[in-house]
Design a protein around this motif. Sequence first.
Motif, PDB file in Angstrom:
ATOM      1  N   LEU A  98       0.825  -1.203   0.000  1.00 53.15           N
ATOM      2  CA  LEU A  98       0.000   0.000   0.000  1.00 53.15           C
ATOM      3  C   LEU A  98       0.864   1.260   0.000  1.00 53.15           C
ATOM      4  O   LEU A  98       0.565   2.240  -0.686  1.00 53.15           O
ATOM      5  CB  LEU A  98      -0.921  -0.013   1.213  1.00 53.15           C
ATOM      6  CG  LEU A  98      -1.960   1.108   1.343  1.00 53.15           C
ATOM      7  CD1 LEU A  98      -2.849   1.162   0.111  1.00 53.15           C
ATOM      8  CD2 LEU A  98      -2.803   0.896   2.599  1.00 53.15           C
TER       9      LEU A  98
ATOM     10  N   ARG B 139      -0.999   2.702  -5.111  1.00 53.86           N
ATOM     11  CA  ARG B 139      -1.235   4.059  -4.616  1.00 53.86           C
ATOM     12  C   ARG B 139      -2.222   4.794  -5.526  1.00 53.86           C
ATOM     13  O   ARG B 139      -3.145   5.447  -5.049  1.00 53.86           O
ATOM     14  CB  ARG B 139       0.093   4.820  -4.544  1.00 53.86           C
ATOM     15  CG  ARG B 139      -0.037   6.252  -4.006  1.00 53.86           C
ATOM     16  CD  ARG B 139       1.300   6.991  -4.102  1.00 53.86           C
ATOM     17  NE  ARG B 139       1.160   8.362  -3.691  1.00 53.86           N
ATOM     18  CZ  ARG B 139       1.406   8.816  -2.467  1.00 53.86           C
ATOM     19  NH1 ARG B 139       1.820   7.990  -1.525  1.00 53.86           N
ATOM     20  NH2 ARG B 139       1.267  10.097  -2.167  1.00 53.86           N
TER      21      ARG B 139
ATOM     22  N   VAL C  36      -5.761   3.431  -5.101  1.00 52.92           N
ATOM     23  CA  VAL C  36      -6.327   3.842  -3.813  1.00 52.92           C
ATOM     24  C   VAL C  36      -6.720   5.322  -3.849  1.00 52.92           C
ATOM     25  O   VAL C  36      -7.784   5.704  -3.343  1.00 52.92           O
ATOM     26  CB  VAL C  36      -5.333   3.559  -2.670  1.00 52.92           C
ATOM     27  CG1 VAL C  36      -5.812   4.200  -1.370  1.00 52.92           C
ATOM     28  CG2 VAL C  36      -5.158   2.057  -2.472  1.00 52.92           C
TER      29      VAL C  36
ATOM     30  N   GLU D   5      -9.948   5.645  -5.765  1.00 55.06           N
ATOM     31  CA  GLU D   5     -11.102   5.074  -5.068  1.00 55.06           C
ATOM     32  C   GLU D   5     -11.439   5.795  -3.770  1.00 55.06           C
ATOM     33  O   GLU D   5     -12.613   5.998  -3.439  1.00 55.06           O
ATOM     34  CB  GLU D   5     -10.835   3.598  -4.777  1.00 55.06           C
ATOM     35  CG  GLU D   5     -11.981   2.874  -4.112  1.00 55.06           C
ATOM     36  CD  GLU D   5     -13.203   2.745  -5.012  1.00 55.06           C
ATOM     37  OE1 GLU D   5     -14.323   2.738  -4.467  1.00 55.06           O
ATOM     38  OE2 GLU D   5     -13.035   2.665  -6.243  1.00 55.06           O
TER      39      GLU D   5
ATOM     40  N   SER E 233      -6.090   9.702   1.486  1.00 57.16           N
ATOM     41  CA  SER E 233      -5.628   8.345   1.774  1.00 57.16           C
ATOM     42  C   SER E 233      -4.156   8.311   2.173  1.00 57.16           C
ATOM     43  O   SER E 233      -3.705   7.364   2.827  1.00 57.16           O
ATOM     44  CB  SER E 233      -5.838   7.443   0.554  1.00 57.16           C
ATOM     45  OG  SER E 233      -7.184   7.409   0.175  1.00 57.16           O
TER      46      SER E 233
ATOM     47  N   LEU F 233      -8.268   5.775   6.150  1.00 60.72           N
ATOM     48  CA  LEU F 233      -8.604   4.589   5.360  1.00 60.72           C
ATOM     49  C   LEU F 233      -9.416   3.590   6.175  1.00 60.72           C
ATOM     50  O   LEU F 233     -10.373   2.998   5.673  1.00 60.72           O
ATOM     51  CB  LEU F 233      -7.338   3.932   4.836  1.00 60.72           C
ATOM     52  CG  LEU F 233      -6.745   4.536   3.548  1.00 60.72           C
ATOM     53  CD1 LEU F 233      -5.459   3.820   3.178  1.00 60.72           C
ATOM     54  CD2 LEU F 233      -7.741   4.469   2.394  1.00 60.72           C
TER      55      LEU F 233
ATOM     56  N   LYS G 222     -16.486  -0.773   0.181  1.00 61.72           N
ATOM     57  CA  LYS G 222     -15.140  -0.194   0.193  1.00 61.72           C
ATOM     58  C   LYS G 222     -14.120  -1.234   0.657  1.00 61.72           C
ATOM     59  O   LYS G 222     -12.994  -1.290   0.146  1.00 61.72           O
ATOM     60  CB  LYS G 222     -15.091   1.021   1.130  1.00 61.72           C
ATOM     61  CG  LYS G 222     -15.939   2.199   0.686  1.00 61.72           C
ATOM     62  CD  LYS G 222     -15.379   2.863  -0.553  1.00 61.72           C
ATOM     63  CE  LYS G 222     -16.144   4.144  -0.896  1.00 61.72           C
ATOM     64  NZ  LYS G 222     -15.663   4.760  -2.157  1.00 61.72           N
TER      65      LYS G 222
ATOM     66  N   ILE H 153     -10.821  -2.449  -1.506  1.00 65.18           N
ATOM     67  CA  ILE H 153      -9.408  -2.418  -1.096  1.00 65.18           C
ATOM     68  C   ILE H 153      -8.826  -3.827  -1.104  1.00 65.18           C
ATOM     69  O   ILE H 153      -7.667  -4.034  -1.470  1.00 65.18           O
ATOM     70  CB  ILE H 153      -9.240  -1.754   0.293  1.00 65.18           C
ATOM     71  CG1 ILE H 153      -7.765  -1.416   0.569  1.00 65.18           C
ATOM     72  CG2 ILE H 153      -9.778  -2.619   1.414  1.00 65.18           C
ATOM     73  CD1 ILE H 153      -7.225  -0.271  -0.208  1.00 65.18           C
TER      74      ILE H 153
END
Length: 203
Positions: A44, A51, A54, A57, A62, A73, A83, A87
């Motif tokens: 992550l 990245r 994320v 989204e 984040s 997050l 969600k 992820i």
Amino acid sequence: MSKLKKIKVAITGNIGSGKSTFTKFLFEDGFPVILADDISKEILAGDPEVREEVLIEFGAQSFLGNKINKKYLADKIFSDPKKLRKINSILHPRVRKRIDFLSKEYFKENDIVFVEAALIFESKIEKFYDYIVLITTDWTLRLNRTILAKKITKEDFVNRDSNQMNDETKKKKADFIFTNDGSISEFKQKAILLIKLLKPTRK
């Protein structure tokens, strides 16, 4: 001459169950342990493609510079099952790939590899392991331990716990079940027992 069978073992359990403590005992006894949560955080924080996905989204909040905005997050993910699934769809394939690579490396010099991962059953990845070890603990104990260790609220705990399969369902799927309801020394003896039960067999 017969070969020793290589064994990959998952250590799982719901939030606050004590699975990290259990795997720590295994590591201290000289066994390789792969921590899925640590791999997930590394990916992550360090994978540019992840990245970008994320950020698209979950938004710019984040990340705080190059660091993950963990609270933001967590609030987003654990309050919305959609969600959480999103992820997981981003991270889990990459995490599994990394676990597979590390397992192969460890198997070059070891007969047993342990993988600590919370969502084995939820992710339907039991087939990737020879054995699944479930760590269980009373709900109230898990709540109190988690609030103390992670500095989160009861509401946060309930949100996270509600996104995990309940213990009774997991017990029907696990190969070994250890209850973390006594002292640390008693819990360590259970880790030692597991090692004895898993001593590699020849094939």
